[in-house]
Motif scaffolding. Structure first.
Motif, PDB file in Angstrom:
ATOM      1  N   GLU A 143      16.954   0.332  -5.748  1.00  0.00           N
ATOM      2  CA  GLU A 143      18.126  -0.245  -6.411  1.00  0.00           C
ATOM      3  C   GLU A 143      18.131  -1.762  -6.365  1.00  0.00           C
ATOM      4  O   GLU A 143      19.093  -2.394  -6.810  1.00  0.00           O
ATOM      5  CB  GLU A 143      19.398   0.311  -5.760  1.00  0.00           C
ATOM      6  CG  GLU A 143      19.501   1.837  -5.848  1.00  0.00           C
ATOM      7  CD  GLU A 143      20.670   2.385  -5.065  1.00  0.00           C
ATOM      8  OE1 GLU A 143      21.804   1.957  -5.346  1.00  0.00           O
ATOM      9  OE2 GLU A 143      20.448   3.232  -4.167  1.00  0.00           O
ATOM     10  N   LEU A 144      17.074  -2.362  -5.841  1.00  0.00           N
ATOM     11  CA  LEU A 144      16.995  -3.809  -5.721  1.00  0.00           C
ATOM     12  C   LEU A 144      16.302  -4.424  -6.929  1.00  0.00           C
ATOM     13  O   LEU A 144      15.593  -3.746  -7.669  1.00  0.00           O
ATOM     14  CB  LEU A 144      16.214  -4.182  -4.453  1.00  0.00           C
ATOM     15  CG  LEU A 144      16.726  -3.615  -3.128  1.00  0.00           C
ATOM     16  CD1 LEU A 144      15.788  -4.019  -1.995  1.00  0.00           C
ATOM     17  CD2 LEU A 144      18.153  -4.068  -2.848  1.00  0.00           C
ATOM     18  N   ALA A 145      16.518  -5.724  -7.098  1.00  0.00           N
ATOM     19  CA  ALA A 145      15.800  -6.473  -8.137  1.00  0.00           C
ATOM     20  C   ALA A 145      14.336  -6.597  -7.741  1.00  0.00           C
ATOM     21  O   ALA A 145      13.966  -6.422  -6.580  1.00  0.00           O
ATOM     22  CB  ALA A 145      16.430  -7.850  -8.305  1.00  0.00           C
ATOM     23  N   ASP A 146      13.484  -6.922  -8.701  1.00  0.00           N
ATOM     24  CA  ASP A 146      12.043  -6.959  -8.452  1.00  0.00           C
ATOM     25  C   ASP A 146      11.679  -7.936  -7.335  1.00  0.00           C
ATOM     26  O   ASP A 146      10.840  -7.621  -6.476  1.00  0.00           O
ATOM     27  CB  ASP A 146      11.299  -7.346  -9.733  1.00  0.00           C
ATOM     28  CG  ASP A 146      11.300  -6.219 -10.768  1.00  0.00           C
ATOM     29  OD1 ASP A 146      11.624  -5.075 -10.396  1.00  0.00           O
ATOM     30  OD2 ASP A 146      10.977  -6.493 -11.941  1.00  0.00           O
ATOM     31  N   ALA A 147      12.277  -9.132  -7.333  1.00  0.00           N
ATOM     32  CA  ALA A 147      11.964 -10.111  -6.284  1.00  0.00           C
ATOM     33  C   ALA A 147      12.423  -9.610  -4.919  1.00  0.00           C
ATOM     34  O   ALA A 147      11.753  -9.861  -3.899  1.00  0.00           O
ATOM     35  CB  ALA A 147      12.622 -11.453  -6.604  1.00  0.00           C
ATOM     36  N   GLU A 148      13.538  -8.901  -4.885  1.00  0.00           N
ATOM     37  CA  GLU A 148      14.024  -8.345  -3.627  1.00  0.00           C
ATOM     38  C   GLU A 148      13.117  -7.224  -3.130  1.00  0.00           C
ATOM     39  O   GLU A 148      12.824  -7.134  -1.933  1.00  0.00           O
ATOM     40  CB  GLU A 148      15.453  -7.833  -3.813  1.00  0.00           C
ATOM     41  CG  GLU A 148      16.451  -8.930  -4.124  1.00  0.00           C
ATOM     42  CD  GLU A 148      17.800  -8.403  -4.570  1.00  0.00           C
ATOM     43  OE1 GLU A 148      18.806  -9.113  -4.411  1.00  0.00           O
ATOM     44  OE2 GLU A 148      17.851  -7.259  -5.099  1.00  0.00           O
ATOM     45  N   LYS A 149      12.638  -6.390  -4.055  1.00  0.00           N
ATOM     46  CA  LYS A 149      11.684  -5.351  -3.671  1.00  0.00           C
ATOM     47  C   LYS A 149      10.424  -5.966  -3.080  1.00  0.00           C
ATOM     48  O   LYS A 149       9.878  -5.469  -2.083  1.00  0.00           O
ATOM     49  CB  LYS A 149      11.310  -4.507  -4.891  1.00  0.00           C
ATOM     50  CG  LYS A 149      12.380  -3.575  -5.403  1.00  0.00           C
ATOM     51  CD  LYS A 149      11.862  -2.825  -6.622  1.00  0.00           C
ATOM     52  CE  LYS A 149      12.942  -1.951  -7.233  1.00  0.00           C
ATOM     53  NZ  LYS A 149      12.466  -1.279  -8.470  1.00  0.00           N
ATOM     54  N   LEU A 177      18.451  -0.776   3.935  1.00  0.00           N
ATOM     55  CA  LEU A 177      17.725  -1.578   2.954  1.00  0.00           C
ATOM     56  C   LEU A 177      16.469  -0.856   2.476  1.00  0.00           C
ATOM     57  O   LEU A 177      16.172  -0.834   1.275  1.00  0.00           O
ATOM     58  CB  LEU A 177      17.347  -2.917   3.586  1.00  0.00           C
ATOM     59  CG  LEU A 177      16.776  -3.980   2.650  1.00  0.00           C
ATOM     60  CD1 LEU A 177      17.770  -4.339   1.560  1.00  0.00           C
ATOM     61  CD2 LEU A 177      16.390  -5.217   3.454  1.00  0.00           C
ATOM     62  N   SER A 178      15.739  -0.246   3.399  1.00  0.00           N
ATOM     63  CA  SER A 178      14.528   0.486   3.042  1.00  0.00           C
ATOM     64  C   SER A 178      14.858   1.681   2.145  1.00  0.00           C
ATOM     65  O   SER A 178      14.170   1.942   1.148  1.00  0.00           O
ATOM     66  CB  SER A 178      13.816   0.948   4.314  1.00  0.00           C
ATOM     67  OG  SER A 178      12.647   1.662   4.025  1.00  0.00           O
TER      68      SER A 178
END
Length: 406
Positions: free
Chosen positions: A271-277, A265-266
């Motif tokens: 590659e994640l959405a802004d909320a996920e980041k 994940l780190s």
């Protein structure tokens, strides 16, 4: 930052001795009584629920990784995590219940995640009993009432999750039930206090009849798993036949509590959405597969890194770089080369105070969660001088306490 209730407690010498006068349940006393921190810990209830919600959101994010990065292939996902094929064969692709314990350090007014634990790694579920007894202790009760203190008990939340009207067994394997006999007796005692008699057993004691697992002749509705996937390999036939008996949590939870998931994940943060980041940045320190980081970089930054075995627990395979020499660090890296290890940024927690002890204390806050949300806390602590790995089973200098919320 010291919260108002902690500050009030530290300033009130009249309550400082209460931890030494608790009327603890007998099995709890036998397991923990000689290793209590000389104080309880306090937290706003809203913060407890906020962090629990973040942990559950992180679990949800982890559950998307197979589809997001491996085309939905759990075979490829397991291989990327370093899970042996014979263990992966026991795990279904079904998403497990969100039940586990997230271990975090407090850094100022924030909390930073060290690791997620589920199934076989879920020690300390009985520590909510300590908070319950604290609130009932005459020396402490007036303080608790004055500050509106409450508590959340992981045992109660676990029993709610599995169903109190069912026949429940806690299952281990490999002699671990005897090795941790005092701990399991304490868990069994806590369940009985809350009206549920649970059985204790090991995998080799199971039989299958009419599609249910039986433990020493008793049909089980649910088996709470304390055995690992590695221990279960020799019992694949029994476990797959016992499909009418619920396994809580199922072996598939290992897909999400393996430390390699945090490295994945780190590493894939961009590659994640802004909320996920934002969620990852809030909770997770920089974490990578050790094999993916240049050796020179890991050697040079020893003081700021910790190396951890991806699949072990109870402090096994955990190596803080700042506690060894350059030569020892280099030798360790050579020793574990090619094995399933992660390397993580050092988290520098805010020290805690213990009345009567001038040393700064290191505390691990173990957030229990279920699908219903916050499920209580496991508090483990020790003086910084006693090491860097706070683990009750893995470090004999580790002590425990209870959490009270306000």
């Amino acid at each position: 930052m010291t919260d108002r209730v902690t500050q009030s407690y530290l300033s009130d010498e009249g309550v400082h001795g209460a931890m030494g006068r608790l009327d603890l349940p007998p099995c709890f006393e036998a397991n923990y009584g000689h290793r209590l921190v000389g104080r309880p810990f306090f937290l706003q209830d809203s913060v407890a629920h906020e962090i629990a919600a973040d942990v559950l959101a992180l679990f949800d994010l982890l559950s998307t990784l197979p589809a997001r990065f491996f085309g939905g292939s759990f075979t490829r996902y397991a291989a990327a995590l370093g899970i042996p094929p014979e263990e992966a064969a026991l795990m279904s692709a079904d998403r497990p219940p969100r039940h586990g314990r997230a271990d975090l350090y407090r850094v100022g007014d924030r909390f930073r995640l060290l690791e997620l634990n589920a199934g076989a790694h879920l020690g300390g579920v009985d520590l909510g009993e300590l908070a319950r007894v604290m609130r009932e202790t005459p020396d402490f009760k007036p303080f608790a009432q004055a500050h509106g203190l409450g508590h959340h008990n992981p045992i109660e939340k676990l029993l709610d999750a599995v169903g109190r009207d069912r026949t429940i067994a806690f299952l281990e394997e490999g002699g671990m039930l005897a090795r941790f006999a005092k701990g399991f007796a304490s868990i069994q005692e806590a369940c009985a206090h809350h009206g549920v008699d649970v059985l204790l057993g090991e995998l080799h004691e199971l039989t299958v009849r009419e599609g249910h697992l039986h433990l020493r002749g008793t049909k089980l509705d649910v088996a709470v798993r304390y055995f690992s996937a590695k221990q279960a390999v020799g019992y694949a036939d029994v476990l797959t036949k016992g499909h009418k008996t619920e396994l809580y949590t199922p072996l598939s939870s290992y897909y999400y509590d393996n430390k390699s998931t945090l490295a994945l994940l780190s590493e894939r943060r961009e590659e994640l959405a802004d909320a996920e980041k934002a969620l990852v940045d809030k909770l997770l320190p920089w974490t990578r597969y050790l094999k993916d980081v240049p050796r020179d970089q890991v050697r040079a930054d020893r003081e700021n890194l910790i190396v951890k075995s991806a699949g072990e627990f109870a402090a096994k395979g955990v190596h803080p770089g700042w506690l060894v020499t350059d030569r020892e660090w280099a030798a360790l890296l050579d020793e574990v080369e090619g094995d399933a290890y992660v390397v993580q940024e050092r988290v520098r927690p805010t020290p805690d105070e213990v009345p009567g002890d001038d040393r700064p204390w290191l505390t691990t806050w173990g957030w229990f969660v279920t699908d219903a949300g916050f499920a209580g806390m496991s508090i483990r602590a020790m003086p910084f001088e006693d090491g860097a790995v706070v683990s009750y089973a893995g470090n004999p200098l580790t002590r425990v306490s209870g959490l009270l919320t306000y």
